[in-house]
Design a protein around this motif. Structure first.
Motif, short mmCIF file in Angstrom:
data_model
loop_
_atom_site.label_atom_id
_atom_site.label_comp_id
_atom_site.label_asym_id
_atom_site.label_seq_id
_atom_site.Cartn_x
_atom_site.Cartn_y
_atom_site.Cartn_z
N PRO A 107 0.82 -1.21 0.00
CA PRO A 107 0.00 0.00 0.00
C PRO A 107 0.86 1.26 0.00
O PRO A 107 2.01 1.24 0.44
CB PRO A 107 -0.80 -0.11 1.30
N PHE A 108 0.28 2.34 -0.49
CA PHE A 108 0.90 3.66 -0.51
C PHE A 108 2.21 3.69 -1.29
O PHE A 108 3.17 4.35 -0.90
CB PHE A 108 1.06 4.20 0.92
N TYR A 109 2.22 2.93 -2.41
CA TYR A 109 3.26 3.03 -3.42
C TYR A 109 4.65 2.67 -2.90
O TYR A 109 5.62 3.38 -3.13
CB TYR A 109 3.27 4.44 -4.04
N THR A 110 4.76 1.54 -2.23
CA THR A 110 6.05 1.08 -1.73
C THR A 110 6.27 -0.38 -2.13
O THR A 110 5.36 -1.08 -2.52
CB THR A 110 6.15 1.21 -0.19
N GLY A 111 7.52 -0.82 -2.00
CA GLY A 111 7.87 -2.21 -2.28
C GLY A 111 8.19 -2.43 -3.75
O GLY A 111 8.36 -1.50 -4.53
N ASN A 133 -0.74 -11.89 -7.68
CA ASN A 133 -1.54 -11.78 -6.45
C ASN A 133 -0.81 -11.06 -5.32
O ASN A 133 -0.92 -11.43 -4.16
CB ASN A 133 -1.99 -13.17 -5.98
N THR A 134 -0.06 -10.00 -5.67
CA THR A 134 0.64 -9.23 -4.64
C THR A 134 0.43 -7.72 -4.74
O THR A 134 0.86 -7.00 -3.84
CB THR A 134 2.15 -9.50 -4.66
N ALA A 135 -0.19 -7.20 -5.80
CA ALA A 135 -0.34 -5.74 -5.96
C ALA A 135 -1.29 -5.18 -4.90
O ALA A 135 -2.39 -5.72 -4.69
CB ALA A 135 -0.85 -5.41 -7.36
N SER A 136 -0.84 -4.10 -4.24
CA SER A 136 -1.65 -3.48 -3.20
C SER A 136 -1.91 -1.99 -3.44
O SER A 136 -2.64 -1.37 -2.69
CB SER A 136 -0.98 -3.65 -1.84
N SER A 137 -1.28 -1.41 -4.47
CA SER A 137 -1.56 -0.03 -4.85
C SER A 137 -1.16 0.17 -6.30
O SER A 137 -0.42 -0.62 -6.86
CB SER A 137 -0.83 0.98 -3.93
N LEU A 138 -1.70 1.25 -6.90
CA LEU A 138 -1.32 1.57 -8.28
C LEU A 138 -1.25 3.07 -8.46
O LEU A 138 -1.99 3.81 -7.82
CB LEU A 138 -2.25 0.92 -9.31
N SER A 139 -0.33 3.51 -9.29
CA SER A 139 -0.20 4.92 -9.60
C SER A 139 -0.16 5.10 -11.10
O SER A 139 0.34 4.25 -11.84
CB SER A 139 1.05 5.52 -8.94
N ILE A 140 -0.73 6.22 -11.55
CA ILE A 140 -0.78 6.54 -12.97
C ILE A 140 0.11 7.76 -13.18
O ILE A 140 -0.09 8.80 -12.56
CB ILE A 140 -2.23 6.81 -13.41
N TRP A 141 1.13 7.59 -14.04
CA TRP A 141 2.15 8.63 -14.26
C TRP A 141 2.02 9.24 -15.64
O TRP A 141 2.37 8.62 -16.62
CB TRP A 141 3.54 8.03 -14.10
N CYS A 142 1.51 10.45 -15.69
CA CYS A 142 1.45 11.20 -16.95
C CYS A 142 2.54 12.26 -16.91
O CYS A 142 2.57 13.10 -16.01
CB CYS A 142 0.10 11.85 -17.12
N VAL A 143 3.45 12.21 -17.88
CA VAL A 143 4.56 13.16 -17.89
C VAL A 143 4.27 14.28 -18.86
O VAL A 143 3.76 14.10 -19.89
CB VAL A 143 5.89 12.47 -18.28
#
Length: 143
Positions: A107-111, A133-143
């Motif tokens: 969670p919170f974009y770590t690991g 079966n391990t993803a706990s967060s996701l972020s979308i990066w627009c540059v």
């Protein structure tokens, strides 16, 4: 009288503008569908299971999600919530968000994490850094 006419005209223009807006983009759906403007996660490899006992669990995201434990899978063609959490339960992904997407192990974009460019799909996350079966967060990066 002039004020009432101006207000009525403004309301009519606003109504016309609202009706002229384009329809929202299609979102993730059953059978491995994934619309434009979202990243789609699936509970099973190959964008869902279609064997003897098919399961169609999917979820789409249009923005960062710091904790997937707050999200439930949508199920089947009706898209009803399944009661099963997305956290630590994603096996495949499709990215149509228009930007890079990063799946994070914690969670919170770590690991450990894996980046998926726009248009990229992965039918089995087991071969990625984030893992199956391990993803706990996701972020979308627009540059």
């Amino acid at each position: 009288m002039g004020t009432i006419t101006r207000v009525a005209g403004a309301l009519a223009a606003a109504t016309t503008f609202t009706l002229a807006l384009p329809a929202a983009s299609a979102l993730a759906g059953p059978d491995g569908g994934c619309g434009k403007g979202v990243v789609c996660l699936y509970a099973y490899y190959g964008y869902n299971y279609d064997g003897a006992y098919p399961r169609d669990l999917w979820r789409d995201f249009a923005a960062d999600e710091p904790y997937l434990g707050d999200d439930l899978w949508s199920e089947g063609r009706k898209g009803l919530e399944s009661g099963r959490r997305v956290d630590d339960d994603s096996s495949s992904v499709k990215n149509h968000a228009g930007c890079d997407v990063v799946l994070w192990q914690n969670p919170f974009y770590t690991g450990a994490h894996s980046t998926f460019a726009d248009g990229r799909a992965d039918p089995f996350l087991g071969g990625s850094e984030v893992g199956n079966n391990t993803a706990s967060s996701l972020s979308i990066w627009c540059v």
